[in-house]
Design a protein around this motif. Structure first.
Motif: not given
Length: 187
Positions: A173-176, A180-185
């Motif tokens: 759920r968190i991943r969904a 997806n901008d590369g900044l979420s990590a």
């Protein structure tokens, strides 16, 4: 593997964490000693194990129910290595020391230890808890621990669990929801 049943790095992490938890997190040899003292006082020991990677409401309900079965609740936590083997290379989310510290902070949990084997069979042989419990997604006859526990006269119980509550589902759920901008990590 040392006398505690942990690799040297895991043993050092456990020893460092014990200082911060007042002894709730114990290496195997100290857990055995603590359980001997509890039994001498007439306590009934309940034992469970798991990854406990991201603690959620299902875990809390399960641990509370397990504690009500006895006087002392022991939680054996899979090492980081065994979590990776069971769940895949992107797990655990939280390192074993953190997982143990969170569990040790719960009022229903008396002792926490780390095990580095595929199953806690050797730890069960060494501690011989009165009751071995697992969550409701298991059946006693499929657990490799059941014959060991029954051989020394212990009881195996499968407890209910909250539907739709699992660490894997929570992570998905968190991943969904993550962009997806590369900044979420980034933290």
């Amino acid at each position: 593997m040392n006398d505690d049943g942990l690799g040297p790095a895991a043993a050092d992490r456990v020893d460092a964490t014990i200082v911060d938890t007042g002894g709730a997190i114990l290496p195997r040899d100290r857990l055995i000693e603590a359980l001997q003292r509890h039994r001498a006082a007439g306590a009934r020991v309940v034992f469970t194990n798991g990854c406990f990677d991201v603690l959620h409401a299902g875990h809390i309900a399960y641990l509370d129910e397990a504690k009500r079965l006895g006087d002392v609740l022991v939680v054996a936590v899979n090492s980081d290595r065994t979590v990776r083997e069971l769940k895949g290379p992107d797990r655990p989310v939280n390192p074993e020391g953190d997982r143990c510290a969170v569990l040790a902070a719960l009022g229903c949990v008396d002792h926490v230890t780390i095990f580095d084997e595929d199953t806690p069979v050797e730890l069960l042989r060494a501690t011989e808890p009165d009751i071995y419990v697992k969550g409701g997604d298991y059946r006693p006859e499929t657990l490799p621990e059941s014959p060991i526990v029954r051989a020394y006269g212990g009881e195996v119980r499968v407890l209910g669990y909250l539907a739709d509550r699992s660490t894997s589902a929570m992570i998905e759920r968190i991943r969904a929801r993550a962009p997806n901008d590369g900044l979420s990590a980034r933290g």
